[in-house]
Design a protein around this motif. Structure first.
Motif, PDB file in Angstrom:
ATOM      1  N   THR A  61     -78.269 -65.511   4.415  1.00  0.00           N
ATOM      2  CA  THR A  61     -78.642 -66.902   4.142  1.00  0.00           C
ATOM      3  C   THR A  61     -78.858 -67.699   5.403  1.00  0.00           C
ATOM      4  O   THR A  61     -79.081 -68.890   5.344  1.00  0.00           O
ATOM      5  CB  THR A  61     -77.542 -67.591   3.311  1.00  0.00           C
ATOM      6  N   THR A  66     -76.268 -76.299  -7.885  1.00  0.00           N
ATOM      7  CA  THR A  66     -75.233 -75.383  -8.331  1.00  0.00           C
ATOM      8  C   THR A  66     -74.940 -75.619  -9.792  1.00  0.00           C
ATOM      9  O   THR A  66     -74.738 -76.752 -10.210  1.00  0.00           O
ATOM     10  CB  THR A  66     -73.956 -75.604  -7.507  1.00  0.00           C
ATOM     11  N   GLU A 114     -81.609 -73.180  -4.536  1.00  0.00           N
ATOM     12  CA  GLU A 114     -80.724 -72.182  -5.132  1.00  0.00           C
ATOM     13  C   GLU A 114     -80.280 -71.129  -4.129  1.00  0.00           C
ATOM     14  O   GLU A 114     -79.379 -70.324  -4.415  1.00  0.00           O
ATOM     15  CB  GLU A 114     -81.432 -71.494  -6.301  1.00  0.00           C
ATOM     16  N   GLY A 155     -75.265 -70.842  -1.570  1.00  0.00           N
ATOM     17  CA  GLY A 155     -74.116 -70.674  -2.445  1.00  0.00           C
ATOM     18  C   GLY A 155     -73.013 -71.641  -2.082  1.00  0.00           C
ATOM     19  O   GLY A 155     -73.037 -72.279  -1.023  1.00  0.00           O
ATOM     20  N   ASP A 184     -70.148 -78.877  -3.510  1.00  0.00           N
ATOM     21  CA  ASP A 184     -70.336 -77.549  -4.072  1.00  0.00           C
ATOM     22  C   ASP A 184     -70.122 -77.503  -5.578  1.00  0.00           C
ATOM     23  O   ASP A 184     -70.207 -76.430  -6.172  1.00  0.00           O
ATOM     24  CB  ASP A 184     -69.392 -76.552  -3.384  1.00  0.00           C
ATOM     25  N   LYS A 202     -79.271 -76.882  -0.515  1.00  0.00           N
ATOM     26  CA  LYS A 202     -78.874 -77.125  -1.889  1.00  0.00           C
ATOM     27  C   LYS A 202     -79.109 -78.573  -2.221  1.00  0.00           C
ATOM     28  O   LYS A 202     -78.744 -79.455  -1.497  1.00  0.00           O
ATOM     29  CB  LYS A 202     -77.391 -76.772  -2.026  1.00  0.00           C
TER      30      LYS A 202
END
Length: 610
Positions: free
Chosen positions: A65, A76, A287, A290, A160, A71
């Motif tokens: 990554t 998420t 996406e 993470g 997150d 993001k």
């Protein structure tokens, strides 16, 4: 099987009884030794159950990554959890405003509008700069339509957990300013309500919100510069959680042309003194990031267009690699030629490994001197292109001349005169080489006529080249000497064009009828005059080519060159440089034709060989 060997069969009732006893035994044994333990704390019945976020952890960077994108607000899936809140965490008292408000903060450089819904920025006007709309307006680097479509605004939070992130960026914060006499040490406990009028820098602003579990505090410190200090604290049930500060919804001047705004916007980060720019074509969707994954070890990060930037900087001003970043793109719908199209919107976020999140944010022009004085220095954001080693000295030379000459247009003219005087010895050498090549032209043409029947790959062509080079050697001619002065001018042209289009000092710089020396001439006067002047220079310069087709091509080139200025978005400042250089070339060529005429003997030799 024989009858005596048959065992007595069990009745149906006995079979059911045995199966029931065995099943109960299995269930009891599984519950005793293998069943999962019940959670120690359950969500309260008065509130929908949501997943608790993780306790603050250092940034994680994985090779897969490290070049991915970031993001967005709802990237998420809801309920993604990385930890459990402690069971003894006391619920925070709810704190929210009853209505939406707009807080305006101003200084001599900008006017900022902050909404208490989400504690985000809805407008950031740079007072000293205008956009390209007609009529012109004060430039606003926030894109309201794009932000509304993608659901994200500058200074939004990145968490997150999607549910918590949505709450933090949409709830009504309570806004306040320090009470009179409150000192920095006890500032957090001494905030009063907002005044009725706007805030004038220097000013502090606090935005707080809590629903009893999630608690968010944003502290802004405004001064008289383009830098704003932002400190953000996010807690869930009293436990600090990691948060990033983002610039969402687009950035920069939406009214620029050639190229369109989306082509000029990049996200960027600096690591170890090396700047990396990421246009939207190199960004992926949100996406790809993470939970807990950030790119660490950055000196600073942000988003930019050609002339303006928003940079997230370390709070202490030291390039220590303490900044972490994410970057990604989302899409919005735009109307083009009556059709709906999807347009990418680049977005970026920054965080640190320590909490609360403390950053300095620069939002302003990419002024070279101002950026160089920043800590850490940001002058690498000024993009001079691949010919930076030429463009940057030309830019600094222009700025130095501008101190003594009013107007960058006149500074370009003076700089052109200086450069052409420095190159004049090369023009003299080129002119002398041209005369020599004219003198031996008939002899070379005769050689070419003898070998014209042979193909290019025929070995006889090598003999022709040897004979021609022998003539050049005999006369002391450098075959490329006649073009060297022109070859040297080309990098200067491209370097100057990069300097003019990359430096904000040249943006909207006026000269006579030109409103922007960094953009092309709207009336195409300069390109036409450039073509005429270059044609005159070519007519006055002795031709080295004996082939009529080559001579015709030399005459057409000025017209083609002028046409390129009309078709392509070359800056009018470059056209002014070339026009001035051509006019100087006319004067220099007139001088050379008078002081260095072709020798009569040479002309006689040429006629005799014909």
């Amino acid at each position: 099987m024989s009858e005596p060997q048959k065992k007595k069969e069990l009745s149906s009732e006995m079979r059911i009884l045995i199966a029931s006893i065995l099943s109960m035994a299995v269930i009891l044994l599984w519950a005793k030794f293998f069943a999962p333990k019940p959670p120690t704390n359950l969500p309260q019945a008065s509130r929908p159950a949501i997943t608790a976020p993780a306790v603050t952890t250092p940034a994680t960077t994985s090779p897969s990554t490290s070049t991915s994108t970031g993001k967005s607000n709802a990237a998420t899936p809801a309920g993604v959890a990385t930890g459990i809140a402690p069971s003894n965490a006391a619920a925070m008292p709810p704190k929210a405003d009853a209505q939406e408000r707009t807080i305006v903060v101003e200084n001599g450089l900008y006017r900022v509008e902050i909404s208490n819904r989400g504690g985000v920025v809805k407008s950031w006007q740079l007072k000293k700069y205008m956009d390209d709309s007609k009529p012109q307006r004060v430039l606003d680097v926030v894109h309201p339509e794009a932000a509304a479509q993608v659901g994200g605004w500058p200074f939004a939070l990145v968490l997150d957990d999607a549910q918590l992130e949505a709450q933090a960026n949409s709830s009504l914060y309570v806004a306040g300013v320090p009470e009179p006499g409150a000192h920095a040490g006890g500032l957090a406990a001494h905030y009063a309500g907002l005044p009725d009028n706007r805030l004038s820098a220097p000013a502090d602003l606090q935005l707080t919100w809590s629903d009893g579990h999630l608690e968010v505090t944003k502290n802004f410190q405004f001064d008289h510069s383009y830098v704003v200090r932002v400190e953000t604290t996010v807690k869930f049930n009293g436990t600090p959680m990691k948060a990033g500060l983002a610039w969402l919804g687009g950035f920069g001047d939406l009214t620029v042309q050639n190229p369109v705004p989306v082509e000029t916007v990049n996200t960027f980060y600096n690591e170890g003194g090396k700047l990396t720019n990421l246009p939207y074509k190199k960004l992926e969707g949100p996406e790809k990031w993470g939970p807990g994954v950030w790119m660490g070890n950055k000196d600073y990060a942000g988003i930019e267009d050609r002339y303006f930037a928003a940079a997230f900087l370390p709070a202490n001003g030291i390039a220590s690699g303490s900044i972490e970043t994410r970057y990604w793109k989302v899409f919005r719908t735009v109307q083009k030629d009556g059709k709906e199209e999807q347009e990418p919107v680049s977005e970026v976020a920054a965080a640190t490994s320590s909490q609360p999140l403390a950053l300095r944010v620069y939002v302003g022009p990419k002024d070279y001197d101002d950026l160089k004085a920043m800590r850490p220095p940001l002058q690498s954001l000024v993009n001079f292109g691949f010919l930076e080693f030429i463009a940057e000295p030309l830019f600094h030379g222009l700025k130095w001349l501008h101190k003594y000459i009013h107007g960058y247009g006149w500074a370009i003219i003076v700089m052109t005169l200086v450069i052409n005087m420095l190159l004049f010895p090369l023009r003299i050498s080129s002119y002398k080489t041209t005369l020599k090549m004219q003198r031996v032209g008939p002899e070379i043409k005769a050689i070419q006529e003898r070998y014209k029947k042979y193909k290019l790959n025929d070995p006889k062509k090598q003999e022709m080249n040897k004979e021609v080079m022998a003539i050049y050697s005999r006369e002391g001619i450098n075959p490329v000497g006649g073009c060297f002065q022109m070859f040297l001018q080309m990098p200067i042209w491209f370097g100057l064009n990069s300097a003019l289009r990359g430096a904000i000092e040249l943006r909207h710089a006026h000269w006579l009828w030109i409103a922007d020396l960094a953009a092309k001439d709207p009336y195409y006067v300069l390109p036409v005059v450039v073509g005429v002047s270059m044609y005159l220079v070519s007519k006055m310069t002795p031709m080295t080519a004996a082939d009529p087709q080559q001579q015709q091509m030399m005459k057409i080139m000025p017209i083609m060159f002028a046409g390129s200025f009309i078709i392509f978005p070359f800056s009018s400042g470059l056209a002014l440089y070339i026009l001035t250089s051509s006019l100087v070339g006319i004067a220099q060529q007139w001088y050379l034709n008078r002081t260095h005429p072709a020798p009569a003997a040479a002309k006689q030799i040429s006629r005799g060989k014909k």
